[in-house]
Design a protein around this motif. Structure first.
Motif, PDB file in Angstrom:
ATOM      1  N   UNK A  32      -1.395  -6.159  -4.833  1.00  0.00           N
ATOM      2  CA  UNK A  32      -2.454  -5.400  -4.167  1.00  0.00           C
ATOM      3  C   UNK A  32      -3.783  -6.069  -4.470  1.00  0.00           C
ATOM      4  N   UNK A  33      -4.575  -6.286  -3.424  1.00  0.00           N
ATOM      5  CA  UNK A  33      -5.935  -6.809  -3.567  1.00  0.00           C
ATOM      6  C   UNK A  33      -6.892  -5.719  -3.097  1.00  0.00           C
ATOM      7  N   UNK A  34      -7.836  -5.354  -3.966  1.00  0.00           N
ATOM      8  CA  UNK A  34      -8.849  -4.357  -3.616  1.00  0.00           C
ATOM      9  C   UNK A  34     -10.100  -5.099  -3.176  1.00  0.00           C
ATOM     10  N   UNK A  35     -10.714  -4.586  -2.117  1.00  0.00           N
ATOM     11  CA  UNK A  35     -11.874  -5.237  -1.508  1.00  0.00           C
ATOM     12  C   UNK A  35     -13.115  -4.387  -1.758  1.00  0.00           C
ATOM     13  N   UNK A  36     -13.770  -4.575  -2.924  1.00  0.00           N
ATOM     14  CA  UNK A  36     -14.938  -3.765  -3.283  1.00  0.00           C
ATOM     15  C   UNK A  36     -16.063  -3.923  -2.264  1.00  0.00           C
ATOM     16  N   UNK A  37     -16.795  -2.847  -2.086  1.00  0.00           N
ATOM     17  CA  UNK A  37     -17.943  -2.876  -1.191  1.00  0.00           C
ATOM     18  C   UNK A  37     -17.591  -2.701   0.269  1.00  0.00           C
ATOM     19  N   UNK A  38     -16.317  -2.722   0.596  1.00  0.00           N
ATOM     20  CA  UNK A  38     -15.916  -2.590   1.995  1.00  0.00           C
ATOM     21  C   UNK A  38     -16.060  -1.160   2.489  1.00  0.00           C
ATOM     22  N   UNK A  39     -15.831  -0.196   1.610  1.00  0.00           N
ATOM     23  CA  UNK A  39     -15.888   1.215   1.997  1.00  0.00           C
ATOM     24  C   UNK A  39     -15.646   2.062   0.757  1.00  0.00           C
ATOM     25  N   UNK A  40     -15.845   3.362   0.900  1.00  0.00           N
ATOM     26  CA  UNK A  40     -15.528   4.286  -0.190  1.00  0.00           C
ATOM     27  C   UNK A  40     -14.533   5.296   0.349  1.00  0.00           C
ATOM     28  N   UNK A  41     -13.331   5.395  -0.192  1.00  0.00           N
ATOM     29  CA  UNK A  41     -12.788   4.488  -1.199  1.00  0.00           C
ATOM     30  C   UNK A  41     -12.610   3.086  -0.617  1.00  0.00           C
ATOM     31  N   UNK A  42     -12.526   2.066  -1.488  1.00  0.00           N
ATOM     32  CA  UNK A  42     -12.439   0.689  -0.985  1.00  0.00           C
ATOM     33  C   UNK A  42     -11.131   0.421  -0.250  1.00  0.00           C
ATOM     34  N   UNK A  43     -11.178  -0.574   0.613  1.00  0.00           N
ATOM     35  CA  UNK A  43      -9.974  -1.037   1.292  1.00  0.00           C
ATOM     36  C   UNK A  43      -9.104  -1.797   0.302  1.00  0.00           C
ATOM     37  N   UNK A  44      -7.776  -1.705   0.517  1.00  0.00           N
ATOM     38  CA  UNK A  44      -6.823  -2.472  -0.283  1.00  0.00           C
ATOM     39  C   UNK A  44      -5.827  -3.118   0.673  1.00  0.00           C
ATOM     40  N   UNK A  45      -5.516  -4.389   0.428  1.00  0.00           N
ATOM     41  CA  UNK A  45      -4.437  -5.022   1.164  1.00  0.00           C
ATOM     42  C   UNK A  45      -3.231  -5.082   0.245  1.00  0.00           C
ATOM     43  N   UNK A  46      -2.046  -4.876   0.832  1.00  0.00           N
ATOM     44  CA  UNK A  46      -0.803  -4.876   0.079  1.00  0.00           C
ATOM     45  C   UNK A  46       0.120  -5.944   0.648  1.00  0.00           C
ATOM     46  N   UNK A  47       0.851  -6.593  -0.233  1.00  0.00           N
ATOM     47  CA  UNK A  47       1.738  -7.685   0.141  1.00  0.00           C
ATOM     48  C   UNK A  47       3.079  -7.469  -0.552  1.00  0.00           C
ATOM     49  N   UNK A  48       4.172  -7.443   0.228  1.00  0.00           N
ATOM     50  CA  UNK A  48       5.488  -7.165  -0.333  1.00  0.00           C
ATOM     51  C   UNK A  48       6.551  -7.825   0.519  1.00  0.00           C
ATOM     52  N   UNK A  49       7.601  -8.367   0.006  1.00  0.00           N
ATOM     53  CA  UNK A  49       7.920  -8.606  -1.390  1.00  0.00           C
ATOM     54  C   UNK A  49       7.276  -9.914  -1.852  1.00  0.00           C
ATOM     55  N   UNK A  50       6.358  -9.817  -2.761  1.00  0.00           N
ATOM     56  CA  UNK A  50       5.594 -10.981  -3.205  1.00  0.00           C
ATOM     57  C   UNK A  50       5.537 -11.028  -4.721  1.00  0.00           C
ATOM     58  N   UNK A  51       5.981 -12.151  -5.281  1.00  0.00           N
ATOM     59  CA  UNK A  51       5.842 -12.408  -6.715  1.00  0.00           C
ATOM     60  C   UNK A  51       4.451 -12.976  -6.938  1.00  0.00           C
ATOM     61  N   UNK A  52       3.665 -12.308  -7.766  1.00  0.00           N
ATOM     62  CA  UNK A  52       2.264 -12.677  -7.968  1.00  0.00           C
ATOM     63  C   UNK A  52       2.118 -14.043  -8.621  1.00  0.00           C
TER      64      UNK A  52
END
Length: 111
Positions: A32-52
Motif C-alpha cells: 500500500x502506498x499512501x499519497x499525502x496531501x491528495x485529500x483527507x483522508x489521503x488516497x491510497x493505492x493498493x497492489x496485490x499480489x505483490x512482494x514488496x
C-alpha cells in the motif's frame, strides 16, 4: 482493476507517496502506498499480489519500483496485478490517477 502481469513483473508506484503497508492480507502479499496531501483522508493505492521491494516508510516517486508480482492472485483466470485506489474505506476508480477513462467490470467467462 486487474491488469495482466506475469510473476516477476516489477510493480511501480502510480503516484508519489510513502509505502505504508507491506505484508500479507488474506494470505496474499499486498503493498500500500499512501499519497499525502491528495485529500483527507489521503488516497491510497493498493497492489496485490505483490512482494514488496520497498520497505514501509519508504518515500516513492511516481514510477519507482515498490515490488514484484508473485502470481498468486487467485481471482483472475490468468496471472494479474490487482491495482486499487482507496480513500478511507471507499474504493475509487484507479484510472482517475491517470486522467483517463473509467473502469468497467467484465464477466469472468464469455456469456
Amino acid at each position: 482493476m486487474d491488469l495482466a502481469a506475469a510473476p516477476g513483473t516489477v510493480v511501480r508506484a502510480a503516484a508519489p507517496g510513502v509505502v505504508t503497508f507491506a505484508g500479507q492480507v488474506g494470505g496474499r502479499p499486498v503493498v500500500v502506498v499512501t499519497h499525502p496531501g491528495a485529500a483527507v483522508p489521503p488516497l491510497r493505492t493498493t497492489y496485490l499480489p505483490v512482494a514488496a521491494s520497498a520497505p514501509v516508510g519508504t518515500a516513492v516517486a511516481a514510477g519507482d519500483p515498490v515490488g514484484v508480482v508473485t502470481g498468486d492472485a487467485g481471482h483472475c483466470p490468468v496471472d494479474c496485478l490487482h491495482w486499487g485506489l482507496v480513500r478511507g474505506d471507499r474504493y475509487l476508480d484507479p484510472l482517475a490517477l491517470l486522467g483517463s477513462g473509467r473502469a468497467r467490470l467484465l464477466p469472468l467467462s464469455p456469456p
